[in-house]
Design a protein around this motif. Sequence first.
Motif, mmCIF file in Angstrom:
data_model
loop_
_atom_site.group_PDB
_atom_site.id
_atom_site.type_symbol
_atom_site.label_atom_id
_atom_site.label_comp_id
_atom_site.label_asym_id
_atom_site.label_seq_id
_atom_site.Cartn_x
_atom_site.Cartn_y
_atom_site.Cartn_z
ATOM 1 N N ALA A 1 0.731 -6.107 -0.018
ATOM 2 C CA ALA A 1 0.136 -5.330 -1.102
ATOM 3 C C ALA A 1 1.058 -4.222 -1.586
ATOM 4 O O ALA A 1 1.181 -3.976 -2.796
ATOM 5 N N TYR A 2 1.736 -3.537 -0.669
ATOM 6 C CA TYR A 2 2.598 -2.438 -1.086
ATOM 7 C C TYR A 2 3.772 -2.962 -1.903
ATOM 8 O O TYR A 2 4.213 -2.333 -2.873
ATOM 9 N N ARG A 3 4.298 -4.173 -1.503
ATOM 10 C CA ARG A 3 5.423 -4.753 -2.214
ATOM 11 C C ARG A 3 5.025 -5.183 -3.621
ATOM 12 O O ARG A 3 5.782 -4.994 -4.591
ATOM 13 N N ALA A 4 3.818 -5.769 -3.740
ATOM 14 C CA ALA A 4 3.325 -6.171 -5.056
ATOM 15 C C ALA A 4 3.166 -4.955 -5.962
ATOM 16 O O ALA A 4 3.484 -5.002 -7.157
ATOM 17 N N LEU A 5 2.670 -3.839 -5.405
ATOM 18 C CA LEU A 5 2.496 -2.623 -6.203
ATOM 19 C C LEU A 5 3.851 -2.065 -6.619
ATOM 20 O O LEU A 5 4.047 -1.679 -7.788
ATOM 21 N N ALA A 6 4.794 -2.008 -5.689
ATOM 22 C CA ALA A 6 6.130 -1.514 -6.032
ATOM 23 C C ALA A 6 6.778 -2.384 -7.105
ATOM 24 O O ALA A 6 7.382 -1.878 -8.060
ATOM 25 N N THR B 1 -0.957 2.109 1.361
ATOM 26 C CA THR B 1 -0.329 1.105 0.507
ATOM 27 C C THR B 1 0.469 1.769 -0.604
ATOM 28 O O THR B 1 1.614 1.400 -0.893
ATOM 29 N N VAL B 2 -0.134 2.774 -1.246
ATOM 30 C CA VAL B 2 0.555 3.472 -2.337
ATOM 31 C C VAL B 2 1.773 4.215 -1.803
ATOM 32 O O VAL B 2 2.860 4.188 -2.407
ATOM 33 N N ALA B 3 1.615 4.884 -0.657
ATOM 34 C CA ALA B 3 2.734 5.620 -0.081
ATOM 35 C C ALA B 3 3.897 4.679 0.242
ATOM 36 O O ALA B 3 5.069 5.009 -0.004
ATOM 37 N N ALA B 4 3.587 3.500 0.790
ATOM 38 C CA ALA B 4 4.640 2.540 1.113
ATOM 39 C C ALA B 4 5.318 2.005 -0.148
ATOM 40 O O ALA B 4 6.532 1.786 -0.176
ATOM 41 N N ARG C 1 11.499 4.398 -4.054
ATOM 42 C CA ARG C 1 12.471 5.470 -3.815
ATOM 43 C C ARG C 1 13.753 4.907 -3.194
ATOM 44 O O ARG C 1 14.863 5.262 -3.598
ATOM 45 N N SER C 2 13.601 3.991 -2.263
ATOM 46 C CA SER C 2 14.773 3.422 -1.597
ATOM 47 C C SER C 2 15.593 2.537 -2.527
ATOM 48 O O SER C 2 16.793 2.362 -2.336
ATOM 49 N N GLU C 3 14.937 1.990 -3.564
ATOM 50 C CA GLU C 3 15.620 1.109 -4.522
ATOM 51 C C GLU C 3 16.163 1.860 -5.728
ATOM 52 O O GLU C 3 16.799 1.258 -6.601
ATOM 53 N N GLY C 4 15.889 3.151 -5.802
ATOM 54 C CA GLY C 4 16.405 3.947 -6.903
ATOM 55 C C GLY C 4 15.512 4.026 -8.116
ATOM 56 O O GLY C 4 15.923 4.548 -9.162
ATOM 57 N N PHE C 5 14.270 3.517 -8.020
ATOM 58 C CA PHE C 5 13.353 3.553 -9.156
ATOM 59 C C PHE C 5 12.387 4.739 -9.094
ATOM 60 O O PHE C 5 11.531 4.875 -9.962
ATOM 61 N N LEU C 6 12.513 5.566 -8.091
ATOM 62 C CA LEU C 6 11.647 6.737 -7.962
ATOM 63 C C LEU C 6 12.450 7.875 -7.346
ATOM 64 O O LEU C 6 13.179 7.672 -6.375
ATOM 65 N N GLU C 7 12.327 9.048 -7.926
ATOM 66 C CA GLU C 7 12.898 10.256 -7.358
ATOM 67 C C GLU C 7 11.764 11.250 -7.143
ATOM 68 O O GLU C 7 10.740 11.200 -7.828
ATOM 69 N N SER C 8 11.952 12.155 -6.208
ATOM 70 C CA SER C 8 10.869 13.104 -5.917
ATOM 71 C C SER C 8 11.443 14.375 -5.328
ATOM 72 O O SER C 8 12.608 14.419 -4.890
#
Length: 499
Positions: A34-39, A73-76, A82-89
């Motif tokens: 589920a987390y992968r599908a959301l990402a 799920t959302v946190a994952a 973030r690890s793929e470079g599509f999110l910064e925080s």
Amino acid sequence: MAQWTSAVGVAQLARLLHSQQDRPAGPGTRRPPAYRALADGIRLLVLEGRVPVAARLPAERELALALSVSRTTVAAAYEALRSEGFLESRRGAGGWTAVPAGNPVPARGLEPLPPEALGSMIDLGCAALPAPEPWLTRAVQGALEELPPYAHTHGDYPAGLPALRAMIADRYTARGIPTMPEQIMVTTGAMGAIDAICHLFGGRGERIAVESPSYANILQLMQEAGARLVPVAMAAGLTGWDMDRWRQVLREAAPRIAYVVADFHNPTGALADEDQRRRLVDSARSAGTVLVADETMSELWLDPDVEMPRQVCAFDPAGSTVITVGSASKAFWAGMRIGWVRAAPDVIRSLVAARAYADLGTPVLEQLAVNWLFGTGGWEQAVEIRRAQARQNRDELVAAVRRELPDWEFEVPRGGLTLWVRTGGLSGSRLAEAGERVGVRVPSGPRFGVDGAFEGYVRLPFTVGGPVAEEAATRLSAAAHLVETGATSGTEIPRPFVA
């Protein structure tokens, strides 16, 4: 300091994510966690430009509630992005969308493919054909011969060259719609025309009724101008416009503008009949709505027995309701950025006055080239070349897609430049992403809708034929296989060169 420049609401993001539906899982299909599908879903929205780069994402708890998933799920999913470079925080500032280093920032419209990519990528994103030579060269040579007198002027003609305005007016008059040059303004393409109309009539927050689906770049233009789009669903297949639905929307929503493509609609290819045109004009007049009729495809009938109905403005003899937009870009060549507006003289005066704060005018040489084409008969001969090429491409592309992708559904339009295809239950967004990996660029259905509509569609233009059309269909089939089997996006697929 936060690095985000906009924010995406939790309801909007949930709606966009829910629209990304694949077909039911079949034997051997790998369903991601589920987390992968959301990402993956958020990454697709960023790559397509439907969620902008540097947009602040909802908090984990808010998005979990909206999607009915756990906060874990959302946190994952956020951590994967973030690890793929599509999110910064940053602590205390939340998270915002990004693109990895080396990736191009996604455009929100249907921008042409860079020339350097043409050797390895088949471009089905841009519905435009090469120039119909020798007429482009002849038109430019003719324009150069007419240029010297204009070179002694300042060169700014906000309403357009008088000779071209008169020529365009005469062409309307010859088709039974009496028109004066004072009713014509020459613009920098149809996009320039519609941009000017939207700024005059559709200020920030104004409602604009649009067909659903509609032309992606126009939808984006209107949204970025701050308009509130009111989608009106097209009828099934090529039947086009549901007049009862249009009358209801115009009456209840009272939009300031309604935008329609009645001639070989982009993307469906539908052609409105005379009764639909008459009723649409009557409904707009009753609602006090300005009806913008985009005629950029009007000369691109592809079958010789097509009977073209009268133009939309023919049903508005007083000239108080319909504004017509025309262009040389589709019928002749996209590089010829000449468009025009036909409207009541007072509307033209207002549009011309507003150009002082925009582009001041349209390039003189290109106006002279179009005027040369209209005046010599070269236009008709060039457009016939364009029709013949588009007709051949259409037939060859249709045959190739039917052979390689028999589950895909579409009706073959009798004109225009586009095929609107239902993709057998596959996500158009995921097909577009997979297509980039296998060497075919195709725009997904949601680009032509509002708020994630048409996820199960793609648009295919009649820009390739012969072996290239066959190879495009083969690559689309490979992309569909990747989506069907749930293949991840980590592997680059070799792209054979296409001459």
